[in-house]
Design a protein around this motif. Structure first.
Motif, PDB file in Angstrom:
ATOM      1  N   UNK A  50       0.980  -1.063  -0.100  1.00 51.21           N
ATOM      2  CA  UNK A  50      -0.236   0.266   0.045  1.00 51.21           C
ATOM      3  C   UNK A  50       0.775   1.330   0.152  1.00 51.21           C
ATOM      4  N   UNK A  51       1.338   1.547   1.200  1.00 54.38           N
ATOM      5  CA  UNK A  51       2.774   2.396   0.886  1.00 54.38           C
ATOM      6  C   UNK A  51       3.290   2.324  -0.255  1.00 54.38           C
ATOM      7  N   UNK A  52       4.120   1.899  -0.922  1.00 55.41           N
ATOM      8  CA  UNK A  52       4.465   1.752  -2.287  1.00 55.41           C
ATOM      9  C   UNK A  52       3.929   2.279  -3.284  1.00 55.41           C
TER      10      UNK A  52
ATOM     11  N   UNK B  31       3.188   6.729  -7.448  1.00 56.31           N
ATOM     12  CA  UNK B  31       1.302   7.879  -7.445  1.00 56.31           C
ATOM     13  C   UNK B  31       2.191   9.310  -7.296  1.00 56.31           C
ATOM     14  N   UNK B  32       2.767   9.215  -6.142  1.00 59.09           N
ATOM     15  CA  UNK B  32       2.975  10.414  -5.565  1.00 59.09           C
ATOM     16  C   UNK B  32       4.081  10.710  -6.362  1.00 59.09           C
TER      17      UNK B  32
END
Length: 113
Positions: free
Chosen positions: A103-105, A110-111
């Motif tokens: 999820x963090x990846x 996306x950022x």
């Protein structure tokens, strides 16, 4: 694989780093010369661009591998650098250089894209 075998992971990462170093060295030596006729300038530029793109990608992979080795040395390997939760062993098995849980990846990608 319920627990991560740090010794095996470190060896795998060091092997990966050595292979990336070899590829970087080879590609650096294959950079097309900048002299020659004007007729082949276009083809040479494309080759140079491809080599530079490949080198950038290899250097990025190498940085990820080195960062994972640094996390092993610091005792933080296997923990997500974003949320601090454990990265699933299956993910580390597939990508030993992984710095984040999925999820963090996904959020990070996306950022940054």
């Amino acid at each position: 694989m319920d627990t991560v075998d740090i010794v095996a992971v470190r060896a795998r990462l060091e092997e990966q780093r050595a292979a990336l170093d070899r590829s970087i060295t080879i590609l650096t030596g294959e950079r097309p010369a900048t002299e020659g006729s004007v007729a082949d300038a276009g083809a040479r530029l494309t080759d140079a661009d491809r080599v530079e793109a490949s080198l950038a990608s290899l250097r990025q992979q190498r940085a990820a591998v080195q960062a994972a080795l640094d996390r092993i040395a610091a005792g933080g390997y296997g923990l997500c650098v974003s949320c601090g939760k454990p990265v699933p062993p299956g993910r580390l098995e597939a990508r030993p250089e992984a710095a984040r849980c999925v999820p963090c990846q996904a959020k990070h990608d996306r950022m940054h894209h």
